[in-house]
Structures are given as C-alpha cells and as structure tokens.
Design a protein around this motif. Structure first.
Motif, PDB file in Angstrom:
ATOM      1  N   TYR A   1       0.843  -1.197   0.000  1.00  0.00           N
ATOM      2  CA  TYR A   1       0.000   0.000   0.000  1.00  0.00           C
ATOM      3  C   TYR A   1       0.874   1.241   0.000  1.00  0.00           C
ATOM      4  O   TYR A   1       1.730   1.403   0.869  1.00  0.00           O
ATOM      5  N   HIS A   2       0.618   2.115  -0.972  1.00  0.00           N
ATOM      6  CA  HIS A   2       1.418   3.333  -1.092  1.00  0.00           C
ATOM      7  C   HIS A   2       0.552   4.579  -1.128  1.00  0.00           C
ATOM      8  O   HIS A   2       1.008   5.638  -1.540  1.00  0.00           O
ATOM      9  N   GLY A   3      -0.688   4.464  -0.682  1.00  0.00           N
ATOM     10  CA  GLY A   3      -1.596   5.603  -0.683  1.00  0.00           C
ATOM     11  C   GLY A   3      -1.508   6.397   0.607  1.00  0.00           C
ATOM     12  O   GLY A   3      -0.669   6.139   1.475  1.00  0.00           O
ATOM     13  N   LYS A   4      -2.426   7.346   0.721  1.00  0.00           N
ATOM     14  CA  LYS A   4      -2.472   8.171   1.932  1.00  0.00           C
ATOM     15  C   LYS A   4      -3.207   7.414   3.039  1.00  0.00           C
ATOM     16  O   LYS A   4      -3.963   6.472   2.766  1.00  0.00           O
ATOM     17  N   LEU A   5      -2.980   7.836   4.275  1.00  0.00           N
ATOM     18  CA  LEU A   5      -3.679   7.225   5.405  1.00  0.00           C
ATOM     19  C   LEU A   5      -5.168   7.470   5.268  1.00  0.00           C
ATOM     20  O   LEU A   5      -5.598   8.598   4.998  1.00  0.00           O
ATOM     21  N   LEU A   6      -5.951   6.422   5.444  1.00  0.00           N
ATOM     22  CA  LEU A   6      -7.401   6.560   5.369  1.00  0.00           C
ATOM     23  C   LEU A   6      -7.903   7.217   6.648  1.00  0.00           C
ATOM     24  O   LEU A   6      -7.428   6.914   7.741  1.00  0.00           O
ATOM     25  N   GLU A   7      -8.868   8.116   6.502  1.00  0.00           N
ATOM     26  CA  GLU A   7      -9.371   8.908   7.624  1.00  0.00           C
ATOM     27  C   GLU A   7     -10.862   8.703   7.887  1.00  0.00           C
ATOM     28  O   GLU A   7     -11.365   9.127   8.911  1.00  0.00           O
ATOM     29  N   GLY A   8     -11.579   8.091   6.942  1.00  0.00           N
ATOM     30  CA  GLY A   8     -13.035   7.960   7.089  1.00  0.00           C
ATOM     31  C   GLY A   8     -13.438   6.637   7.711  1.00  0.00           C
ATOM     32  O   GLY A   8     -12.600   5.856   8.185  1.00  0.00           O
ATOM     33  N   GLN A   9     -14.734   6.385   7.693  1.00  0.00           N
ATOM     34  CA  GLN A   9     -15.268   5.130   8.211  1.00  0.00           C
ATOM     35  C   GLN A   9     -14.847   4.003   7.274  1.00  0.00           C
ATOM     36  O   GLN A   9     -14.891   4.142   6.059  1.00  0.00           O
ATOM     37  N   LEU A  10     -14.447   2.868   7.858  1.00  0.00           N
ATOM     38  CA  LEU A  10     -13.875   1.788   7.069  1.00  0.00           C
ATOM     39  C   LEU A  10     -14.687   0.504   7.160  1.00  0.00           C
ATOM     40  O   LEU A  10     -15.196   0.143   8.222  1.00  0.00           O
ATOM     41  N   TYR A  11     -14.766  -0.180   6.024  1.00  0.00           N
ATOM     42  CA  TYR A  11     -15.347  -1.514   5.930  1.00  0.00           C
ATOM     43  C   TYR A  11     -14.194  -2.465   5.658  1.00  0.00           C
ATOM     44  O   TYR A  11     -13.412  -2.265   4.731  1.00  0.00           O
ATOM     45  N   ILE A  12     -14.055  -3.489   6.485  1.00  0.00           N
ATOM     46  CA  ILE A  12     -12.953  -4.453   6.387  1.00  0.00           C
ATOM     47  C   ILE A  12     -13.506  -5.846   6.143  1.00  0.00           C
ATOM     48  O   ILE A  12     -14.439  -6.279   6.822  1.00  0.00           O
ATOM     49  N   VAL A  13     -12.907  -6.552   5.181  1.00  0.00           N
ATOM     50  CA  VAL A  13     -13.156  -7.979   4.996  1.00  0.00           C
ATOM     51  C   VAL A  13     -11.837  -8.668   5.293  1.00  0.00           C
ATOM     52  O   VAL A  13     -10.813  -8.348   4.675  1.00  0.00           O
ATOM     53  N   LEU A  14     -11.842  -9.561   6.265  1.00  0.00           N
ATOM     54  CA  LEU A  14     -10.633 -10.267   6.666  1.00  0.00           C
ATOM     55  C   LEU A  14     -10.871 -11.763   6.532  1.00  0.00           C
ATOM     56  O   LEU A  14     -11.774 -12.307   7.167  1.00  0.00           O
ATOM     57  N   ASN A  15     -10.074 -12.411   5.686  1.00  0.00           N
ATOM     58  CA  ASN A  15     -10.159 -13.857   5.513  1.00  0.00           C
ATOM     59  C   ASN A  15      -8.845 -14.475   5.954  1.00  0.00           C
ATOM     60  O   ASN A  15      -7.767 -14.093   5.485  1.00  0.00           O
ATOM     61  N   VAL A  16      -8.946 -15.422   6.870  1.00  0.00           N
ATOM     62  CA  VAL A  16      -7.789 -16.109   7.441  1.00  0.00           C
ATOM     63  C   VAL A  16      -7.751 -17.515   6.861  1.00  0.00           C
ATOM     64  O   VAL A  16      -8.730 -18.261   6.958  1.00  0.00           O
ATOM     65  N   PHE A  17      -6.623 -17.866   6.250  1.00  0.00           N
ATOM     66  CA  PHE A  17      -6.445 -19.189   5.657  1.00  0.00           C
ATOM     67  C   PHE A  17      -5.365 -19.920   6.440  1.00  0.00           C
ATOM     68  O   PHE A  17      -4.190 -19.570   6.365  1.00  0.00           O
ATOM     69  N   ARG A  18      -5.796 -20.924   7.214  1.00  0.00           N
ATOM     70  CA  ARG A  18      -4.892 -21.711   8.062  1.00  0.00           C
ATOM     71  C   ARG A  18      -4.426 -22.956   7.326  1.00  0.00           C
ATOM     72  O   ARG A  18      -5.115 -23.463   6.454  1.00  0.00           O
ATOM     73  N   SER A  19      -3.286 -23.478   7.747  1.00  0.00           N
ATOM     74  CA  SER A  19      -2.815 -24.757   7.209  1.00  0.00           C
ATOM     75  C   SER A  19      -3.729 -25.884   7.667  1.00  0.00           C
ATOM     76  O   SER A  19      -4.330 -25.809   8.742  1.00  0.00           O
ATOM     77  N   VAL A  20      -3.792 -26.918   6.852  1.00  0.00           N
ATOM     78  CA  VAL A  20      -4.535 -28.123   7.227  1.00  0.00           C
ATOM     79  C   VAL A  20      -3.600 -29.004   8.038  1.00  0.00           C
ATOM     80  O   VAL A  20      -2.443 -29.193   7.669  1.00  0.00           O
ATOM     81  N   GLN A  21      -4.106 -29.535   9.159  1.00  0.00           N
ATOM     82  CA  GLN A  21      -3.289 -30.411   9.998  1.00  0.00           C
ATOM     83  C   GLN A  21      -2.854 -31.630   9.192  1.00  0.00           C
ATOM     84  O   GLN A  21      -3.582 -32.139   8.348  1.00  0.00           O
ATOM     85  N   LYS A  22      -1.671 -32.132   9.492  1.00  0.00           N
ATOM     86  CA  LYS A  22      -1.122 -33.269   8.749  1.00  0.00           C
ATOM     87  C   LYS A  22      -1.703 -34.612   9.200  1.00  0.00           C
ATOM     88  O   LYS A  22      -1.713 -35.566   8.444  1.00  0.00           O
ATOM     89  N   SER A  23      -2.218 -34.672  10.419  1.00  0.00           N
ATOM     90  CA  SER A  23      -2.651 -35.956  10.993  1.00  0.00           C
ATOM     91  C   SER A  23      -4.134 -36.224  10.762  1.00  0.00           C
ATOM     92  O   SER A  23      -4.841 -36.646  11.672  1.00  0.00           O
ATOM     93  N   ILE A  24      -4.619 -35.992   9.554  1.00  0.00           N
ATOM     94  CA  ILE A  24      -6.028 -36.288   9.239  1.00  0.00           C
ATOM     95  C   ILE A  24      -6.084 -37.153   7.989  1.00  0.00           C
ATOM     96  O   ILE A  24      -5.109 -37.252   7.245  1.00  0.00           O
ATOM     97  N   SER A  25      -7.240 -37.773   7.762  1.00  0.00           N
ATOM     98  CA  SER A  25      -7.392 -38.642   6.598  1.00  0.00           C
ATOM     99  C   SER A  25      -7.434 -37.818   5.306  1.00  0.00           C
ATOM    100  O   SER A  25      -7.687 -36.610   5.324  1.00  0.00           O
ATOM    101  N   LYS A  26      -7.227 -38.492   4.185  1.00  0.00           N
ATOM    102  CA  LYS A  26      -7.294 -37.824   2.885  1.00  0.00           C
ATOM    103  C   LYS A  26      -8.686 -37.275   2.637  1.00  0.00           C
ATOM    104  O   LYS A  26      -8.852 -36.186   2.074  1.00  0.00           O
ATOM    105  N   ALA A  27      -9.700 -38.018   3.058  1.00  0.00           N
ATOM    106  CA  ALA A  27     -11.087 -37.571   2.857  1.00  0.00           C
ATOM    107  C   ALA A  27     -11.369 -36.304   3.662  1.00  0.00           C
ATOM    108  O   ALA A  27     -11.974 -35.351   3.152  1.00  0.00           O
ATOM    109  N   GLU A  28     -10.919 -36.276   4.909  1.00  0.00           N
ATOM    110  CA  GLU A  28     -11.126 -35.093   5.744  1.00  0.00           C
ATOM    111  C   GLU A  28     -10.321 -33.917   5.209  1.00  0.00           C
ATOM    112  O   GLU A  28     -10.788 -32.786   5.208  1.00  0.00           O
ATOM    113  N   ARG A  29      -9.127 -34.186   4.738  1.00  0.00           N
ATOM    114  CA  ARG A  29      -8.313 -33.133   4.141  1.00  0.00           C
ATOM    115  C   ARG A  29      -9.044 -32.502   2.952  1.00  0.00           C
ATOM    116  O   ARG A  29      -9.091 -31.279   2.814  1.00  0.00           O
ATOM    117  N   ALA A  30      -9.617 -33.331   2.112  1.00  0.00           N
ATOM    118  CA  ALA A  30     -10.371 -32.837   0.943  1.00  0.00           C
ATOM    119  C   ALA A  30     -11.573 -32.005   1.379  1.00  0.00           C
ATOM    120  O   ALA A  30     -11.856 -30.958   0.780  1.00  0.00           O
TER     121      ALA A  30
END
Length: 141
Positions: free
Chosen positions: A48-77
């Motif tokens: 981001y190289h713009g100016k600091l935002l000063e108004g009311q903000l709407y945020i969408v935050l999506n968190v993508f976690r790793s899949v645990q290694k100790s699960i079945s292939k079906a559960e992983r899918a």
C-alpha cells in the motif's frame, strides 16, 4: 478497494504480558504476536502506497490456516473444499486484532475508524491472511 495479502501462517494476537517494577506495571505483546505484527506491517508497507485513510472503514478479513497433517485424505479434501471450516482456537477476533493493529499508521490513521467488518476462517494449502479495505462514502444532507 485496497487488497493486501500476508503470505504466512496466521498468528492470533496473544494475551498481553505484564511486568511489575516497583509500583509501576507495564504491558507488552508476547514475542510471537509482536513478530507477526511486524511482518504484517512490512507487507502492508510493501503493498500500500496511498495516503492514510481517515473515514469510516469496511474491512473484509479472511484467514487461511494450514490443514493439519494428521487427518485422513477424505477429511483433508473436505477442509480444502470448504465443507469443513476451522472451528478451533484461536478465535477469529484475535486474528483480526493482530492484523488491524499492525495496519494502524500504514493503511488507516486509527483502527477505531473500522465500523463494518466481515470475517472468515478457512483451510488452505497456502496459509495467508487476505484483507480488503474500503472507505465508506457517507452522504451528507
């Protein structure tokens, strides 16, 4: 709309630590939280190289976690397809806190400007956080 991607394993904001020195008590971030906030700030500055935002903000935050290694292939899918989503700790609001604190002073003046939020936790083979920021236009009558 501003889009940022933080390409690393998401880290939630940890509980503050307290240090007592005589009659003074100070707080600090746990080392893991502090390091993650610094990483997020670095990516925010790069993307981001713009100016600091000063108004009311709407945020969408999506968190993508790793899949645990100790699960079945079906559960992983199921997890990678979005059928099963993360319902384990850490809580999504702790991820939000870490990312929004790190972006303060880089994207927006103060995270108190955030008035609307949409968040989601997902599994992915590419752990990351995606954040979308939109300054809301308020009509004055």
């Amino acid at each position: 709309m501003i889009k940022l991607t933080i390409p690393s394993e998401p880290i939630a904001q940890g509980r503050p630590r307290f240090v007592s020195r005589g009659k003074f008590v100070s707080t600090y971030d746990p080392p893991k939280s502090k390091a993650y906030k610094e990483l997020v700030a670095q990516y925010a500055r790069e993307q981001y190289h713009g100016k600091l935002l000063e108004g009311q903000l709407y945020i969408v935050l999506n968190v993508f976690r790793s899949v645990q290694k100790s699960i079945s292939k079906a559960e992983r899918a199921r997890r990678l397809s979005g059928v099963h989503r993360p319902t384990v700790k850490p809580d999504i609001d702790n991820y939000f806190k870490a990312v929004t604190d790190a972006c303060t002073g880089i994207i927006w003046r103060d995270d108190a400007l955030i008035t609307d939020v949409k968040m989601g936790k997902f599994y992915s083979e590419e752990p990351r956080v995606e954040i979308y920021v939109e300054e809301l236009c308020i009509l004055k009558i």
